[in-house]
Design an enzyme around this catalytic site. Structure first.
Site, mmCIF file in Angstrom:
data_model
loop_
_atom_site.group_PDB
_atom_site.id
_atom_site.type_symbol
_atom_site.label_atom_id
_atom_site.label_comp_id
_atom_site.label_asym_id
_atom_site.label_seq_id
_atom_site.Cartn_x
_atom_site.Cartn_y
_atom_site.Cartn_z
ATOM 1 N N ASP A 125 0.831 -1.213 0.000
ATOM 2 C CA ASP A 125 0.000 0.000 0.000
ATOM 3 C C ASP A 125 0.865 1.262 0.000
ATOM 4 O O ASP A 125 1.970 1.266 0.550
ATOM 5 C CB ASP A 125 -0.923 -0.016 1.232
ATOM 6 C CG ASP A 125 -2.042 1.007 1.109
ATOM 7 O OD1 ASP A 125 -2.410 1.367 -0.028
ATOM 8 O OD2 ASP A 125 -2.555 1.447 2.150
ATOM 9 N N HIS A 156 2.183 3.379 -9.194
ATOM 10 C CA HIS A 156 1.949 1.963 -9.485
ATOM 11 C C HIS A 156 3.107 1.362 -10.291
ATOM 12 O O HIS A 156 3.489 0.211 -10.069
ATOM 13 C CB HIS A 156 0.620 1.779 -10.219
ATOM 14 C CG HIS A 156 -0.568 2.144 -9.372
ATOM 15 N ND1 HIS A 156 -0.719 1.693 -8.074
ATOM 16 C CD2 HIS A 156 -1.649 2.931 -9.619
ATOM 17 C CE1 HIS A 156 -1.849 2.185 -7.567
ATOM 18 N NE2 HIS A 156 -2.420 2.947 -8.480
ATOM 19 N N ASN A 195 -10.999 -2.485 -5.182
ATOM 20 C CA ASN A 195 -10.206 -1.513 -5.947
ATOM 21 C C ASN A 195 -10.865 -1.114 -7.275
ATOM 22 O O ASN A 195 -10.436 -0.142 -7.913
ATOM 23 C CB ASN A 195 -8.774 -2.017 -6.183
ATOM 24 C CG ASN A 195 -7.899 -1.985 -4.945
ATOM 25 O OD1 ASN A 195 -7.018 -2.813 -4.764
ATOM 26 N ND2 ASN A 195 -8.121 -1.012 -4.064
HETATM 27 C C1 IPE Z 1 -5.260 -2.704 0.000
HETATM 28 O O1 IPE Z 1 -4.979 -1.371 -0.212
HETATM 29 C C2 IPE Z 1 -5.315 -3.440 -1.305
HETATM 30 C C3 IPE Z 1 -4.036 -3.620 -1.988
HETATM 31 C C4 IPE Z 1 -2.877 -3.250 -1.570
HETATM 32 C C5 IPE Z 1 -4.123 -4.309 -3.252
HETATM 33 P P1 IPE Z 1 -6.135 -0.281 -0.355
HETATM 34 O O2 IPE Z 1 -5.475 1.016 -0.572
HETATM 35 O O3 IPE Z 1 -7.115 -0.706 -1.381
HETATM 36 O O4 IPE Z 1 -6.840 -0.377 1.067
HETATM 37 P P2 IPE Z 1 -7.699 0.691 1.842
HETATM 38 O O5 IPE Z 1 -8.681 1.276 0.873
HETATM 39 O O6 IPE Z 1 -6.756 1.716 2.367
HETATM 40 O O7 IPE Z 1 -8.338 -0.072 2.946
HETATM 41 C C1 IPE Z 2 -1.633 0.190 -3.310
HETATM 42 O O1 IPE Z 2 -1.383 1.544 -3.334
HETATM 43 C C2 IPE Z 2 -1.865 -0.389 -4.682
HETATM 44 C C3 IPE Z 2 -3.246 -0.837 -4.920
HETATM 45 C C4 IPE Z 2 -4.225 -0.793 -4.077
HETATM 46 C C5 IPE Z 2 -3.505 -1.343 -6.246
HETATM 47 P P1 IPE Z 2 -2.560 2.603 -3.339
HETATM 48 O O2 IPE Z 2 -2.919 2.896 -4.766
HETATM 49 O O3 IPE Z 2 -3.700 2.155 -2.495
HETATM 50 O O4 IPE Z 2 -1.849 3.842 -2.717
HETATM 51 P P2 IPE Z 2 -2.460 4.897 -1.706
HETATM 52 O O5 IPE Z 2 -2.964 4.109 -0.525
HETATM 53 O O6 IPE Z 2 -3.559 5.602 -2.418
HETATM 54 O O7 IPE Z 2 -1.322 5.780 -1.354
HETATM 55 MG MG MG Z 3 -4.122 2.439 -0.517
#
Ligand code: IPE
Ligand code: IPE
Ligand code: MG
Length: 238
Positions: A27, A44, A75
């Site tokens: 994350d 990403h 997601n």
């Molecule tokens: C968890 O991260 C899912 C992945 C890393 C694939 P999210 O960014 O989706 O989780 P939340 O929304 O903070 O709970």
């Molecule tokens: C995790 O990083 C990757 C996925 C959930 C695919 P995020 O995209 O959730 O990154 P933040 O949490 O918005 O910084």
């Molecule tokens: Mg996230």
């Protein structure tokens, strides 16, 4: 003598008790990009590169199973652009995997409902899974994965069975045949599981770090391994 404890010397890695199965919630990609004034997609892309490096590192440490959380069932709520960018990175990775040097390979399994992914992705996923069968260490990639839908699917697979044991449920999850997750590492500072391995994590040790995923280093993984090794796992006993 003073108020400040001397920094204790780090235990050498060879002396650690290692987890059999590590789960990683990657994350913080979006925040990493934002901090640099870049679009989320850049986060990403860097995150995907880090995933490959950390995966190799876990193989070097001979971890039996590693599960990376790449895309959750929730997601899909993100913008179309972001979702398609993540899916494109995933397909790129599948192509790269097929060209990769054997010494770095692991047995791959994708966790999640792949039926809604693009036909191309599904075809490559099947090929990667097939070609990677001969490798020993296990790499799970959770994509369109949610623990609740995984558990629901298990119940559906078990429908009609007169009595159901815990083992039956474990055997009906995407992770069938694999040890439960011992250590979950979550980067990005949030202290939650976000629908990751809920059944398998019943007795997992959970390591949270504020480091954003694209900034993760081997040292951070080692810190998580040291944390794990220092835990006394009682599993409800004394
Ligand atoms: C968890 O991260 C899912 C992945 C890393 C694939 P999210 O960014 O989706 O989780 P939340 O929304 O903070 O709970
Ligand atoms: C995790 O990083 C990757 C996925 C959930 C695919 P995020 O995209 O959730 O990154 P933040 O949490 O918005 O910084
Ligand atoms: Mg996230």
């Amino acid at each position: 003598m003073g108020l400040f404890k001397k920094k204790s010397k780090k235990i050498p890695l060879e002396e650690l008790v290692l987890p059999r199965h590590i789960g990683i919630v990657m994350d913080g990609n979006g925040r990493w990009a934002k901090k640099r004034g870049l679009p989320r997609m850049a986060g990403h892309s860097f995150g995907a590169e880090k995933f490959k490096k950390i995966n190799e590192y876990c193989l070097d440490r001979n971890i039996e199973v590693v599960t990376f959380y790449a895309f959750s069932t929730e997601n899909w709520k993100r913008s179309k652009e972001e979702v398609s960018n993540i899916m494109d990175l995933f397909v790129d990775y599948l192509h790269q995997w097929l060209d990769m040097d054997d010494s770095k390979n692991m047995k791959v399994r994708f966790l999640g409902d792949r039926s809604v992914l693009s036909p191309k992705a599904q075809e490559l996923m099947a090929e990667v899974e097939k070609k990677s069968q001969r490798f020993k260490n296990q790499l799970n990639i959770a994509i369109n994965y949610g623990a609740r839908s995984e558990i629901l699917r298990a119940f559906e697979l078990l429908k009609g069975k007169e009595s159901i044991t815990e083992q039956d449920i474990s055997d009906s999850l995407y992770t069938y045949g694999q040890p439960d997750v011992d250590l979950i590492i979550r980067t990005g500072g949030e202290k939650r599981l976000s629908n990751f391995l809920l059944w398998q994590a019943a007795y997992a040790e959970i390591y949270f770090t504020d480091v954003l995923w694209p900034d993760i280093s081997f040292d951070d993984i080692d810190d998580a391994l040291r944390f794990y090794s220092s835990r006394q796992r009682r599993f409800g006993g004394v």
